[in-house]
Every structure is written in C-alpha cells, then in structure tokens.
Scaffold this motif. Structure first.
Motif, mmCIF file in Angstrom:
data_model
loop_
_atom_site.group_PDB
_atom_site.id
_atom_site.type_symbol
_atom_site.label_atom_id
_atom_site.label_comp_id
_atom_site.label_asym_id
_atom_site.label_seq_id
_atom_site.Cartn_x
_atom_site.Cartn_y
_atom_site.Cartn_z
ATOM 1 N N ALA A 8 0.800 -1.222 0.000
ATOM 2 C CA ALA A 8 0.000 0.000 0.000
ATOM 3 C C ALA A 8 0.831 1.269 0.000
ATOM 4 O O ALA A 8 1.921 1.327 0.583
ATOM 5 N N ILE A 9 0.291 2.298 -0.638
ATOM 6 C CA ILE A 9 0.786 3.648 -0.424
ATOM 7 C C ILE A 9 -0.297 4.390 0.357
ATOM 8 O O ILE A 9 -1.496 4.212 0.108
ATOM 9 N N LEU A 70 5.507 6.747 -6.950
ATOM 10 C CA LEU A 70 4.867 5.469 -7.260
ATOM 11 C C LEU A 70 5.877 4.464 -7.812
ATOM 12 O O LEU A 70 5.845 3.278 -7.472
ATOM 13 N N ASN A 71 6.756 4.950 -8.668
ATOM 14 C CA ASN A 71 7.786 4.057 -9.220
ATOM 15 C C ASN A 71 8.712 3.540 -8.121
ATOM 16 O O ASN A 71 9.055 2.354 -8.082
ATOM 17 N N LYS A 72 9.095 4.424 -7.208
ATOM 18 C CA LYS A 72 9.951 4.014 -6.087
ATOM 19 C C LYS A 72 9.215 3.055 -5.157
ATOM 20 O O LYS A 72 9.797 2.090 -4.653
ATOM 21 N N ALA A 73 7.919 3.321 -4.941
ATOM 22 C CA ALA A 73 7.119 2.443 -4.083
ATOM 23 C C ALA A 73 7.006 1.052 -4.683
ATOM 24 O O ALA A 73 7.118 0.040 -3.972
ATOM 25 N N ALA A 74 6.785 0.982 -5.994
ATOM 26 C CA ALA A 74 6.681 -0.318 -6.667
ATOM 27 C C ALA A 74 8.000 -1.073 -6.613
ATOM 28 O O ALA A 74 8.025 -2.295 -6.423
ATOM 29 N N ASP A 75 9.097 -0.358 -6.754
ATOM 30 C CA ASP A 75 10.414 -0.995 -6.649
ATOM 31 C C ASP A 75 10.639 -1.541 -5.241
ATOM 32 O O ASP A 75 11.166 -2.642 -5.061
ATOM 33 N N SER A 79 5.183 -4.283 -5.988
ATOM 34 C CA SER A 79 3.979 -3.850 -6.701
ATOM 35 C C SER A 79 3.241 -2.868 -5.805
ATOM 36 O O SER A 79 3.597 -2.676 -4.634
ATOM 37 N N VAL A 80 2.201 -2.251 -6.359
ATOM 38 C CA VAL A 80 1.288 -1.414 -5.576
ATOM 39 C C VAL A 80 -0.116 -1.932 -5.835
ATOM 40 O O VAL A 80 -0.600 -1.895 -6.962
ATOM 41 N N ASN A 81 -0.772 -2.468 -4.804
ATOM 42 C CA ASN A 81 -2.135 -2.981 -4.982
ATOM 43 C C ASN A 81 -3.147 -2.333 -4.048
ATOM 44 O O ASN A 81 -4.306 -2.734 -4.014
ATOM 45 N N ALA A 82 -2.718 -1.312 -3.291
ATOM 46 C CA ALA A 82 -3.647 -0.595 -2.414
ATOM 47 C C ALA A 82 -3.198 0.853 -2.271
ATOM 48 O O ALA A 82 -2.006 1.140 -2.192
ATOM 49 N N VAL A 83 -4.174 1.741 -2.265
ATOM 50 C CA VAL A 83 -3.926 3.165 -2.043
ATOM 51 C C VAL A 83 -4.920 3.654 -1.003
ATOM 52 O O VAL A 83 -6.114 3.364 -1.094
ATOM 53 N N VAL A 84 -4.411 4.377 -0.016
ATOM 54 C CA VAL A 84 -5.290 5.025 0.965
ATOM 55 C C VAL A 84 -4.957 6.509 0.944
ATOM 56 O O VAL A 84 -3.858 6.921 1.314
ATOM 57 N N LEU A 124 -2.940 8.058 -11.295
ATOM 58 C CA LEU A 124 -1.607 7.527 -11.546
ATOM 59 C C LEU A 124 -1.412 6.165 -10.888
ATOM 60 O O LEU A 124 -0.741 5.293 -11.451
ATOM 61 N N ALA A 125 -2.011 5.964 -9.713
ATOM 62 C CA ALA A 125 -1.922 4.658 -9.058
ATOM 63 C C ALA A 125 -2.712 3.615 -9.839
ATOM 64 O O ALA A 125 -2.269 2.471 -10.000
#
Length: 255
Positions: A8-9, A70-75, A79-84, A124-125
């Motif tokens: 998550a981010i 987002l790119n740094k978070a995915a790295d 992956s990114v599968n949740a946003v709050v 973007l997410a």
C-alpha cells in the motif's frame, strides 16, 4: 484481498488517520509506503516500523512527484495494490466575513490539495495497478479515499472544505464503475470528529465537549478505528463504489 498481501501507499501517512493506517497494515503483515510532506514525522515512523515501511516526501498536487514516488514504491514493495488517500488540509472561513469576501486563492488551494490531489493519486496509481496480476478473487487493487461528514453536513465556514470532500464522494462511484473492468475497487470513508493532530492544540475540556456531540460513543473517534475500517474494506471484496460514514451517528449542526 488478504491484508498480508497488501502493498500500500498511504498519502498523509506520517500522522493522524494515515499513520494509524500504516501501523495497521504493518501489524497485519503487509508493506506500506508513506507519501507525506513532513520529513520529520515520516522518517521517524519509517525508523520505528522497520524494513516494511518506506517514507517518500511527496506533494499530492504535483504529477511528477506522485509518478516518481509510485515508481519508487513499486520498486520497494514489488507492486502497488492498495492506495489510501488521507492527505488533506482544512480551513474555516465564511463566504462573507469580517474582512470581506472569502479569499479565492485559499478556496482554490483547499480544492487543489483535497480533491485534485486525491484524483491525481488515484489516476496515476490506477494506471500502475492495471498491470498487476489478479489475485484469487480476480482483484488487481483497491483504492480508499478520505472524505468527511462535512461533505453532507457542512457547517458555516466550511464552504471550501465541504466542497472538496463532497467532490471526493461524488467521484467515488463513477471511478469504481470505470475501474471495475480491471478488478480495481474504489471506496471512500467519511469520518466524523476524530482525534487527529488538528485537535491536539485544543484543551482537553474542549475535546471532551466536542466528543459529547457524538450520539454514541460520546467521544472523538480514534485513528485506529479508521484504520480498522480500512482493513475491512481491503479484505471484503464486495465493498465497492460506496462512501461509508464513520461518525458515531453525528449530524453536524450549522455552527
């Protein structure tokens, strides 16, 4: 979605509702990235919670900031599968006050941070989420936004704040309908009176008085209760396209 698989981010994740959400996700075995402008609080939280958390200084209103983060978070998480989305600001100003008409630039700033900023992160997410491999429930991701009871019961002086939060409520269903084809859910939480850093400047007596306005329980909400609802939304795949009031049945008075 199993919360242990949550990557998550959390915008505004360095304090208040966002911090509680970060703590909940990590407690349950997930990973999270803090998007916030407060380096002091963000880095402190990262250091406290360890290797499952990353802090990135971001401005939700800036496309390049969010895209890079987002790119740094995915790295970092794979992956990114949740946003709050918890980032937001609030002001109190009347349309016609003692000093004249409402400051237009201040109104625009609240809309830009709370509403445009939330949408900027969503778009973007979601673009990144559509490339995820579906889980066993055919999901690719979940997006959870933060509105407010002010979207429905706005008080005098809350024109800007209520408009921004009403916009978040209004875009929840159309975005959920659009992203359904990708297996991405979209939900919104509308908190009532919660004990966040905004209330820390008030004396205890004033906080107690505000809490008594809530029918039950007659107190301010705890950030952990917001995070508990976030967990429920993440885990319950039938929750989609709706705004949930988290307010102890309060209905705000005009002032």
């Amino acid at each position: 979605m199993n919360i242990q698989e949550c990557r998550a981010i959390v915008t505004g994740g360095a304090s208040g509702l966002g911090e509680a959400t970060i703590r909940k996700i990590i407690e349950k075995g997930g990973k999270a990235v803090i998007f916030d402008q407060s380096e002091e609080h963000g880095r402190r939280l990262q250091e406290e919670l360890g290797e499952s958390v990353l802090f990135l200084k971001t401005d939700v209103t800036k496309e390049e900031d969010i895209q890079e983060a987002l790119n740094k978070a995915a790295d970092f998480m794979g992956s990114v599968n949740a946003v709050v989305n918890c980032a937001g600001i609030g002001i109190a100003e009347k349309v016609i006050g003692r000093n004249g008409a409402h400051n237009l630039s201040l109104f625009s700033r609240v809309i830009n941070v709370n509403l445009v900023g939330t949408f900027n992160v969503i778009r973007l997410a979601a673009e990144k989420m559509v490339t995820n491999i579906v889980n066993d429930q055919n999901e690719r991701g979940v997006i959870i936004n933060t509105a407010s009871v002010a979207a429905f019961d706005g008080q005098i002086g809350q024109a800007a704040y209520s408009a921004s939060k009403g916009g978040i409520v209004g875009m929840t269903l159309p975005i959920a309908r659009e992203l359904a084809r990708y297996g991405i859910r979209v939900m919104t939480i509308a908190p009532g009176l919660f004990h966040t850093p905004m209330f820390d400047t008030l004396p205890q007596e004033a906080r107690d008085s505000l809490g008594k306005m809530v029918p039950f329980p007659p107190r301010l909400g705890y950030p952990g209760e917001y995070a508990q609802l976030v967990q429920s939304i993440i885990e319950n795949s039938m929750l989609n396209g709706e705004t949930i009031r988290l307010d102890g049945a309060i209905r705000m008075q005009p002032k």
